[in-house]
Design a protein around this motif. Structure first.
Motif, mmCIF file in Angstrom:
data_model
loop_
_atom_site.group_PDB
_atom_site.id
_atom_site.type_symbol
_atom_site.label_atom_id
_atom_site.label_comp_id
_atom_site.label_asym_id
_atom_site.label_seq_id
_atom_site.Cartn_x
_atom_site.Cartn_y
_atom_site.Cartn_z
ATOM 1 N N LYS A 20 0.986 -1.128 0.195
ATOM 2 C CA LYS A 20 -0.292 -0.140 -0.081
ATOM 3 C C LYS A 20 0.956 1.433 0.100
ATOM 4 C CE LYS A 20 -4.888 -1.530 1.914
ATOM 5 N NZ LYS A 20 -5.058 -1.442 3.320
ATOM 6 N N LEU A 21 2.312 0.862 0.792
ATOM 7 C CA LEU A 21 2.673 2.648 0.720
ATOM 8 C C LEU A 21 3.520 2.631 -0.615
ATOM 9 C CD1 LEU A 21 4.530 4.699 2.189
ATOM 10 C CD2 LEU A 21 6.075 3.171 2.803
ATOM 11 N N HIS A 22 3.758 1.807 -1.118
ATOM 12 C CA HIS A 22 4.648 1.623 -2.616
ATOM 13 C C HIS A 22 3.020 2.224 -3.811
ATOM 14 C CE1 HIS A 22 6.057 -0.228 -6.513
ATOM 15 N NE2 HIS A 22 7.676 0.445 -5.836
ATOM 16 N N CYS A 23 2.300 2.067 -3.891
ATOM 17 C CA CYS A 23 0.768 2.289 -4.390
ATOM 18 C C CYS A 23 0.487 4.137 -3.905
ATOM 19 C CB CYS A 23 0.021 1.464 -3.721
ATOM 20 S SG CYS A 23 -2.128 2.026 -4.380
ATOM 21 N N SER A 24 0.740 4.359 -3.093
ATOM 22 C CA SER A 24 0.637 5.541 -2.649
ATOM 23 C C SER A 24 1.903 6.454 -2.831
ATOM 24 C CB SER A 24 0.787 5.882 -0.307
ATOM 25 O OG SER A 24 2.058 5.782 -0.690
ATOM 26 N N LEU A 25 2.862 6.194 -3.933
ATOM 27 C CA LEU A 25 3.627 6.657 -4.018
ATOM 28 C C LEU A 25 3.796 6.249 -6.071
ATOM 29 C CD1 LEU A 25 6.163 6.468 -1.625
ATOM 30 C CD2 LEU A 25 4.804 8.117 -1.627
ATOM 31 N N SER A 26 2.939 6.133 -6.008
ATOM 32 C CA SER A 26 2.151 5.622 -7.738
ATOM 33 C C SER A 26 3.251 6.974 -8.631
ATOM 34 C CB SER A 26 1.758 5.104 -7.556
ATOM 35 O OG SER A 26 0.842 5.756 -7.295
ATOM 36 N N ASP A 27 3.139 8.024 -8.535
ATOM 37 C CA ASP A 27 3.325 9.280 -9.130
ATOM 38 C C ASP A 27 4.061 9.625 -8.676
ATOM 39 O OD1 ASP A 27 0.371 9.534 -9.662
ATOM 40 O OD2 ASP A 27 0.260 11.358 -7.699
ATOM 41 N N THR A 28 5.165 9.514 -8.267
ATOM 42 C CA THR A 28 6.384 9.047 -8.480
ATOM 43 C C THR A 28 7.383 7.985 -8.149
ATOM 44 O OG1 THR A 28 6.209 9.843 -5.433
ATOM 45 C CG2 THR A 28 6.729 11.921 -6.994
ATOM 46 N N PRO A 29 7.487 7.311 -9.136
ATOM 47 C CA PRO A 29 7.639 6.102 -9.085
ATOM 48 C C PRO A 29 9.691 5.944 -8.696
ATOM 49 C CG PRO A 29 7.030 7.024 -11.362
ATOM 50 C CD PRO A 29 7.019 8.009 -10.802
ATOM 51 N N PHE A 30 10.417 6.606 -9.208
ATOM 52 C CA PHE A 30 11.638 6.655 -8.476
ATOM 53 C C PHE A 30 11.580 7.150 -7.071
ATOM 54 C CE2 PHE A 30 15.682 8.960 -6.633
ATOM 55 C CZ PHE A 30 16.500 7.641 -7.129
ATOM 56 N N GLU A 31 10.567 7.401 -6.453
ATOM 57 C CA GLU A 31 10.795 7.559 -4.449
ATOM 58 C C GLU A 31 10.532 6.756 -4.523
ATOM 59 O OE1 GLU A 31 8.600 10.137 -1.443
ATOM 60 O OE2 GLU A 31 8.670 10.567 -3.158
#
Length: 235
Positions: A20-31
């Protein structure tokens, strides 16, 4: 800013939370990928120095629920005090899912593919020899998916009854959805609220965070687990 995982202890953090954390950062793939790499390195270090116990309880529960649903069925509770209970035979008080639906859920977890990529997958797109899926029309265009040993084992164990890997009621057409099977197994596994979409992001943590051979076996059927071992040693 509130920490994404709050005060969760390291040995209580689950793959689904990381997904879920990975999904929440989908707008910034590198991050997003950098965060995953940092988490992975922390657990790798903890494992090397022997301060991290074995984990994977949520995957084990999910695997047990899928196996139960495709074999004997998931039992559901009937209020015997209600008159309507008399109309429900005890032999029918369970939710059973089709083997193809169970395999589709496993493929979503083992491949990281989108729901429609699995439901619309044709056998002609599966290359067992090279261990790949060649998707001609994914959301991002033509796409090649490299298959790991568990995914290959699932595909190898599926019946071919038509052109689609996951057929619908009409074997010449694909299955439309997995909502009911997913809701049933997640409720049984105590993972209510986890979305099917989260499986794509759980895959990233499953494949590159704290997963090992035992984690793959916990989700696969016993026969698939044996096939997984053969594929793993041959690749």
């Amino acid at each position: 800013m509130k920490p994404a995982v709050g005060t969760t202890k390291a040995d209580k953090l689950t793959r689904l939370q990381v997904g879920k954390l990975h999904c929440s950062l989908s707008d910034t793939p590198f991050e997003a990928n950098r965060v995953l790499a940092v988490i992975g390195s922390m657990y790798a270090f903890a494992d090397r120095v022997g301060v991290m116990p074995e984990s994977g309880g949520e995957l084990e529960r999910l695997g047990r629920a899928i196996r139960e649903a495709e074999t004997i069925g998931i039992p559901w509770t009937v209020n015997e005090s209600k008159a309507s209970a008399l109309h429900v035979p005890k032999s029918e008080r369970s939710t059973k899912i089709a083997p193809a639906a169970a395999s589709a859920l496993r493929l979503l977890l083992f491949t990281g593919c989108r729901l429609r990529e699995i439901l619309h997958l044709r056998w002609e797109h599966v290359d067992f020899e090279r261990g790949c899926l060649f998707l001609p029309d994914s959301k991002s265009g033509r796409k090649t998916v490299i298959l790991n040993a568990p995914a290959l084992a699932v595909l190898n164990g599926m019946d071919r009854v038509g052109p689609y890997v996951v057929p619908g009621d009409d074997p010449d057409q694909p299955r439309h959805d997995l909502k009911r099977p997913w809701d049933a197994v997640t409720k049984r596994a105590g993972l209510t609220g986890v979305r099917r979409h989260d499986l794509r992001h759980t895959y990233a943590s499953f494949g590159g965070w704290r997963a090992g051979p035992a984690d793959h076996r916990s989700v696969a059927r016993p026969s698939q687990a044996a096939t997984t071992a053969r594929y793993a040693h041959s690749r």
